[in-house]
Design an enzyme around this catalytic site. Structure first.
Site, mmCIF file in Angstrom:
data_model
loop_
_atom_site.group_PDB
_atom_site.id
_atom_site.type_symbol
_atom_site.label_atom_id
_atom_site.label_comp_id
_atom_site.label_asym_id
_atom_site.label_seq_id
_atom_site.Cartn_x
_atom_site.Cartn_y
_atom_site.Cartn_z
ATOM 1 C CG LEU A 77 53.794 -79.765 -2.655
ATOM 2 C CD1 LEU A 77 52.417 -79.423 -2.104
ATOM 3 C CD2 LEU A 77 54.540 -80.672 -1.689
ATOM 4 N N GLY A 78 54.416 -80.886 -7.142
ATOM 5 C CA GLY A 78 54.078 -81.632 -8.343
ATOM 6 C C GLY A 78 53.697 -80.708 -9.473
ATOM 7 C CE LYS B 160 46.581 -77.015 -10.791
ATOM 8 N NZ LYS B 160 45.525 -78.019 -11.021
ATOM 9 C CG PHE C 140 44.995 -77.031 -16.383
ATOM 10 C CD1 PHE C 140 44.790 -76.406 -17.590
ATOM 11 C CD2 PHE C 140 44.315 -78.206 -16.117
ATOM 12 C CE1 PHE C 140 43.899 -76.916 -18.512
ATOM 13 C CE2 PHE C 140 43.426 -78.724 -17.035
ATOM 14 C CZ PHE C 140 43.214 -78.082 -18.239
ATOM 15 N N GLY C 141 49.355 -76.399 -14.335
ATOM 16 C CA GLY C 141 50.222 -75.598 -13.497
ATOM 17 C C GLY C 141 51.030 -76.415 -12.507
ATOM 18 N NE ARG C 142 57.069 -75.920 -13.074
ATOM 19 C CZ ARG C 142 58.389 -76.034 -13.054
ATOM 20 N NH1 ARG C 142 59.062 -75.709 -11.948
ATOM 21 N NH2 ARG C 142 59.044 -76.441 -14.106
ATOM 22 C CB VAL C 143 50.890 -78.119 -6.732
ATOM 23 C CG1 VAL C 143 50.306 -77.960 -5.329
ATOM 24 C CG2 VAL C 143 49.768 -78.240 -7.762
ATOM 25 C CG ASP D 108 40.752 -83.388 -13.972
ATOM 26 O OD1 ASP D 108 40.758 -84.400 -14.704
ATOM 27 O OD2 ASP D 108 41.763 -82.704 -13.772
ATOM 28 N N GLY E 63 51.074 -80.439 -13.073
ATOM 29 C CA GLY E 63 49.963 -80.995 -13.820
ATOM 30 C C GLY E 63 49.807 -80.282 -15.140
#
Length: 670
Positions: free
Chosen positions: A357-358, A380, A362-365, A476, A360
């Site tokens: 999905l995306g 995540k 701090f990690g992938r989702v 955040d 960031g």
């Protein structure tokens, strides 16, 4: 006897017969009694089922689930559409079993409804009754008696253990802590709905007095003389001519089974008493502890058998290694929040790129579908290279899973495997707000939708800061962490950096984490993330949504580098509305856009003492209070210069989408 007199006599007899038939219909034909539910005439949906022992299981031991059970045939509640509602009476015996006992689902409700179709209703705090757009609508024509085990401030719940009378809404007309009054002394005795104890409810409506009474007691007791709830309500405008009666229940991230053991209903009379000796038994809660090691002793008869066993063990270990995960003793108490890696691996189809999905800082989702329930989730994957502070962090993850608000993305749980932490959230089909603001491939959002999203996020932040049992500082807040559901309602998500502390206490110093452009200038000096630093980030978010620009854009002209400074300068020149997103065109509410721009500047004021609380922000946005008198002169100093003075260097300033912290909370910064 003359022919005319004979005909008159016959007509009179027919009229008397019809009157008796109508009276029979109104005075007792609509009634039923179930002492157990084997072969019951019920319509079930969701996870609702009837057990082999005759229990009606409205929701089973499944997270994020809802269930409904209705008497299959509609009952006549009025003689005509505009008539008066008949009196009615019902009683039922229930029990809620949670695993573990101190963490429970959201509760159950008895309801009278014009329909059995609740497919669009939400679970969690909505109890499977309403959704975001339907809750509170007079067109629902729903009466519900809720047995609620979660306190939801958005519905003004009195506590996390109450009984309520709900009419077309989840804001109860009347509510009371669960319990009963002793007949001899009149003193009140508390009952815990989540205790697993079997209890009985009586609901009685007197149409002549227009009084609705609700009574609760342990199953061993006779009906107390004093009612728990008593409300004067005219149901003739609420209920239709024919209605269905039944039950609805829901679970969030906690495992709870909502059982009904027996049920009796009668129109225009008193429901038949239930004989407790005929009711089915409620199962005991299963132990939540797991054996960590299975010891198998096998006699080894020959070297051939040894080789076979060794080969088999190696095969099994290799196969299990694919799904191996970290599980320590202290994590057993968090049972419902702990997902197995195997389930998450299968849910996300092996974490293929097609499910991504995306990404960031701090990690992938990934998108996933849980095999146990079919629920869509977002998973995540976050790297964590240290165990320092992990126990405290997991405890906070579990606490955050108890947050319930319609403008927050539900955090369902976690899993640990080797160097990874996996966080599981509700799936939001429309992705992040950031894509609608900055991705040319996405359609531009109109102003009405943007303003609704802004107010929703503000409401969610107020809940985090003031209305929940602890203070939650998100740390955040930004457009990429505001996700949109299928109705384009904004939900604040990604609680991976959130901090919790008790009301009235001072938050501790920690690493500075977050995203440049949303970070309050005092953070570099104090290192303390507070509700007021969240307000600063929310102010930057307001300007981003209204202007369609990122808070810091290194590719822009110098005067537009920092969004706040540019908006202040335009305001000073008397042209603040020129900063609005050009994709809005001319279809926008001038007063609302101006309010959001000025409120964004107020919230992101460089001086913390000048910023409003989120409660004040919500009042401004809802029009319940005027915005304080402001002038651009009060804000006419450079935020960029102040940020550099506070220690945010030029290299960081050139990376507006990056996180400041080099070591996040997930890698030891907790």
């Amino acid at each position: 006897m003359s022919t005319g007199l004979l005909r008159a006599s016959v007509c009179l007899l027919l009229l008397l017969f019809l009157h008796q038939k109508l009276a029979a219909c109104a005075d007792g034909a609509d009634s039923f009694t179930y002492s157990g539910f084997r072969g019951a005439n019920l319509t079930l949906d969701g996870v609702a089922a009837i057990s082999s022992g005759g229990l009606l299981v409205v929701t089973d031991n499944t997270v994020q689930s809802k269930g409904h059970a209705f008497y299959r045939t509609p009952l006549r509640f009025k003689e005509s559409p505009n008539g008066t509602v008949f009196s009615f009476s019902t009683t039922f015996v229930f029990a809620f079993i949670s695993e573990p006992a101190d963490l429970n689902g959201d509760g159950m409700a008895f309801l009278v409804s014009p329909t059995k179709d609740f497919s669009r209703a939400l679970g969690n705090q909505y109890l499977g009754l309403f959704n975001l757009s339907s809750v509170g609508n007079s067109t629902n024509h729903v009466l519900a008696i809720e047995l609620d085990t979660t306190r939801n401030p958005e519905f003004q719940d009195i506590d996390n253990n109450h009984v309520g009378i709900d009419i077309n809404n989840l804001k109860s007309d009347e509510s009371h802590t669960a319990g009963y009054y002793l007949n001899d002394t009149g003193s009140f005795q508390n009952l815990s709905l989540r205790s697993g104890q079997t209890m009985q409810v009586w609901v009685d409506y007197d149409s002549h007095e227009m009084i609705l009474n609700v009574t609760l007691a342990p199953i061993a007791m006779a009906k107390p003389r004093r009612r728990l709830l008593s409300a004067v309500v005219n149901l003739s405008s609420v209920l239709l001519e024919t209605m269905y009666v039944g039950f609805s229940a829901s679970n969030g991230p906690f495992l709870t089974s909502h059982y009904v053991l027996g049920w009796s209903f009668k129109m225009n009379g008193v429901a038949q008493a239930l004989d407790s000796s005929l009711l089915p038994s409620v199962p005991r809660a299963k132990s939540n502890h797991k054996l960590k090691v299975l010891r198998i002793g096998l006699p080894l008869a020959s070297s051939t058998l040894v080789l076979i066993i060794v080969g088999t063990v190696v095969f099994i270990l290799r196969r299990r290694g694919r799904y191996s995960e970290l599980l320590e003793d202290w994590e057993l108490e968090y049972g419902p929040h702990r997902f197995s890696y195997k389930d998450l691996f299968r849910a996300a189809k092996g974490f293929r790129d097609t499910e991504l999905l995306g990404m960031g800082a701090f990690g992938r989702v990934y998108k996933g579908v849980l095999p146990s329930s079919g629920s869509e989730v977002a998973i995540k994957r976050v790297s964590h290279g240290s165990r320092q502070g992990m126990r405290e962090f997991i405890a906070e993850i579990v606490s955050l899973g108890r947050l319930r608000h319609r403008n927050l993305v539900q955090l369902l749980g976690y899993c640990r495997r080797q160097g990874e932490l996996l966080l599981v959230y509700d799936y939001m089909p429309n992705g992040s707000l950031e894509k609608f603001l900055h991705d040319q491939a996405k359609p531009a959002l109109d102003w009405a939708t943007r303003f609704r999203i802004i107010k929703g996020v503000a409401s969610g932040l107020l809940y985090l800061h003031e209305d929940w049992e602890q203070v939650v500082v998100h740390r955040d807040i930004k457009a990429s962490n505001v996700l949109l559901d299928n109705e384009l309602n904004g939900r604040l998500g990604d609680f991976g950096l959130a901090r919790l502390y008790d009301h009235g206490t001072d938050p501790q110093t920690t690493h500075v984490v977050g995203t440049m452009g949303y970070l309050a200038p005092e953070l570099a000096r104090t290192g303390k993330a507070t509700t007021i630093t969240d307000v600063f980030a929310f102010g930057a978010f307001l300007l981003e949504v209204a202007c369609g620009r990122r808070p810091v854009d290194p590719t822009a002209h110098e005067e537009q580098l920092v969004l706040q400074d540019w908006v202040v300068e335009k305001w000073r020149k008397g042209s603040i509305l020129e900063t609005r997103d050009p994709t809005l065109g001319e279809e926008y509410a001038v007063e609302e856009v101006e309010l959001v721009l000025k409120l964004g500047l107020l919230c992101s004021h460089p001086l913390p003492t000048k910023r409003p609380s989120m409660r004040q922000v919500v009042r401004y946005l809802e029009g319940h209070a005027p915005l304080p008198e402001l002038s651009p002169a009060n804000l006419s100093f450079s935020l960029l210069a102040l940020l550099r003075k506070e220690g945010f260097d030029d290299q960081i300033m050139s990376c507006p989408s990056s996180s400041v912290a080099t070591a996040s909370v997930l890698s030891g910064g907790r």
